[in-house]
Write an enzyme that holds these catalytic residues in place. Structure first.
Site: not given
Length: 505
Positions: A228, A345, A416
């Protein structure tokens, strides 16, 4: 040429020994009771059961407090005697949520927070200083506003048991990590401001280069891995001249894709203007006033004011240009590369008219979800395609689709960050009804990552073959109940349709 950009999801030398007359040509047995690093001597944890030594809370830069708030990271402050390295150091200043679904406490910061946060952690299975083990350097996610190298699912024991050294780090976050300001630019020796969190990552990499040999590591084999916002960070390091020569491979998890549109980084001028607005909002007259405030005052938000998002700055130093422009010019740090996404996600972005229905059978929720998954795989593939125009190294794409078993919340699927317990082979960190499939996925995924860290190629004995990017093979590695190559889109017509939706062609 179209404007290209990333989309980022929401981003010393010898062991001290009591014997000083040993031959320097002889492999030196590691004495973890007294390990010399920048700043002094540390002592860690002897994890005999797993054949590892663990070191936590090692400072890699001076505490960025007082006059060092909003300055480039400074050298470590030396200490006297043997520093205890058996507990994690404080995490960076952030709003601690402890947990919020789907991220339970194992994914979130639980320990103390402080501006004095520039610490890293090392897990090593080495036995001598000549073992020359490869190193995985992990950068946590959290939208550049939260997270820590001390989070449970990032525990490095299981990966280290597979024969690599694992390093996790902290870096400054939010306004304390990314504020730009004209006064800050003026006082900087590099005439920049705003990328302090990213420069912390560079400082930690330099620490690894200078010190990892003392832990049995090879400073020429360091793979940077991020998820991320950590993937955003890895992408920045790949494009930064300041990070040149500090790593030999890179993995971005849920953070690199290809599209038309703005990159998300401000110019230095724009970021400085944002900094002046922040100063005014805080009722400060100068940078000195801001530095005199407590961190609580600095990070406090006014519910009546829009929240400012702080991130990267195109400063001409750490980041010379937009990332895609750097790649287009072939100016990136060219190393072997893995990138991928999780199944649940992202969402489909495009028209759902007659052409969509003709390809997917309907415009139902299931059809739109399937199109979103194919589009997600395509988005990463298109980046691989663009990268290949100037890269000389291989790239590998994965698609992760194993949902953490969670009877109370099946709706989250492969969410995620949901791949992290599998990457680190840390299923034991979560109380879930794990199955043999989960354990098999964790074994496969962690082994692919370890192989890549060791060799720059994820393939290895006992694993399904993972083909690198090729313009002739429009497939990616599926990691889930089934492990093996899968098509980006079910048909060439879907591939072309989704590409048109992404690129607006």
């Amino acid at each position: 040429m179209k404007k290209l950009a990333f989309i980022f999801l929401a981003t010393m030398f010898v062991f001290s020994s009591c014997k000083t007359n040993q031959s320097t040509n002889q492999a030196e047995s590691i004495n973890f009771e007294k390990v010399q690093v920048d700043g002094g001597i540390i002592s860690g944890i002897n994890n005999e059961a797993d054949g590892l030594y663990i070191f936590k809370g090692i400072p890699f830069a001076a505490p960025p407090v007082g006059d060092l708030r909003w300055r480039e990271p400074q050298p470590v402050v030396p200490w006297e005697g043997v520093r205890d390295a058996t507990e994690f150091g404080a995490s960076a200043i952030q709003t601690r949520n402890y947990s919020y679904l789907p991220w339970t406490e194992e994914f979130m910061v639980q320990n103390d927070i402080s501006e004095d946060c520039l610490f890293l952690n090392v897990w090593t299975p080495a036995k001598t200083t000549s073992d020359n083990l490869a190193v995985m350097f992990f950068i946590h996610g959290g939208a550049l506003t939260e997270g820590s190298g001390a989070i449970d699912v990032y525990n490095g024991v299981e990966l280290a048991k597979k024969g690599i050294i694992v390093v996790t780090i902290n870096y400054r976050l939010g306004v304390l990590g990314f504020l730009a300001h004209p006064e800050l630019t003026a006082e900087s020796p590099n005439h920049v401001s705003g990328n302090y969190g990213f420069l912390d990552q560079v400082a930690a990499l330099k620490w690894v280069k200078n010190n990892i040999k003392n832990f049995g590591g090879d400073p020429s084999r360091v793979t940077i891995v991020g998820q991320s916002a950590g993937a955003r960070s890895v992408s920045g390091l790949l494009a930064s001249p300041v990070a040149a020569g500090l790593f030999s491979g890179a993995i971005t998890q849920s953070g690199t894709s290809f599209t038309i549109g703005p990159m998300g980084s401000l110019t230095l001028e724009q970021a400085e203007k944002q900094g002046l607005e922040f100063q005014k909002m805080k009722g400060a007259n100068s940078l000195a006033d801001l530095r005199a405030m407590s961190y609580e005052e600095i990070i406090a938000t006014d519910p009546d004011q829009p929240r400012t998002r702080y991130g990267g700055v195109i400063d001409g130093y750490y980041q010379p240009n937009e990332l895609a422009a750097i790649y287009a010019a072939g100016q990136q740090n060219d190393v072997p590369f893995i990138s991928g996404m999780n199944a649940d996600e992202t969402r489909y972005n495009g028209e759902k008219g007659d052409a969509f229905v003709a390809l997917y059978g309907s415009d139902s929720e299931d059809a739109v979800k399937l199109a979103g998954q194919e589009q997600s795989r395509l988005n990463t593939y298109l980046w691989m395609e663009f990268r290949a125009e100037t890269a000389n190294t291989k790239s590998f794409e994965y698609y992760f689709e194993q949902a953490i078993p969670w009877p109370e919340h099946p709706e989250y699927g492969a969410f995620h960050t949901g791949e992290m317990p599998y990457v680190f082979d840390n299923l034991k960190m979560l109380d879930r009804p794990w199955t043999h499939v989960d354990r098999s996925v964790a074994e496969s995924m962690s082994s692919y990552w370890v192989n890549f860290v060791k060799t720059g190629d994820p393939n290895g004995q006992g694993l399904p073959e993972w083909l690198p990017y090729s313009p002739d093979v429009k497939e990616v590695m599926r990691i889930g109940k089934d492990v093996g190559m899968m098509p980006i889109a079910e048909t060439p017509e879907r591939f072309d349709f989704l590409k048109e939706q992404l690129l607006g062609e």
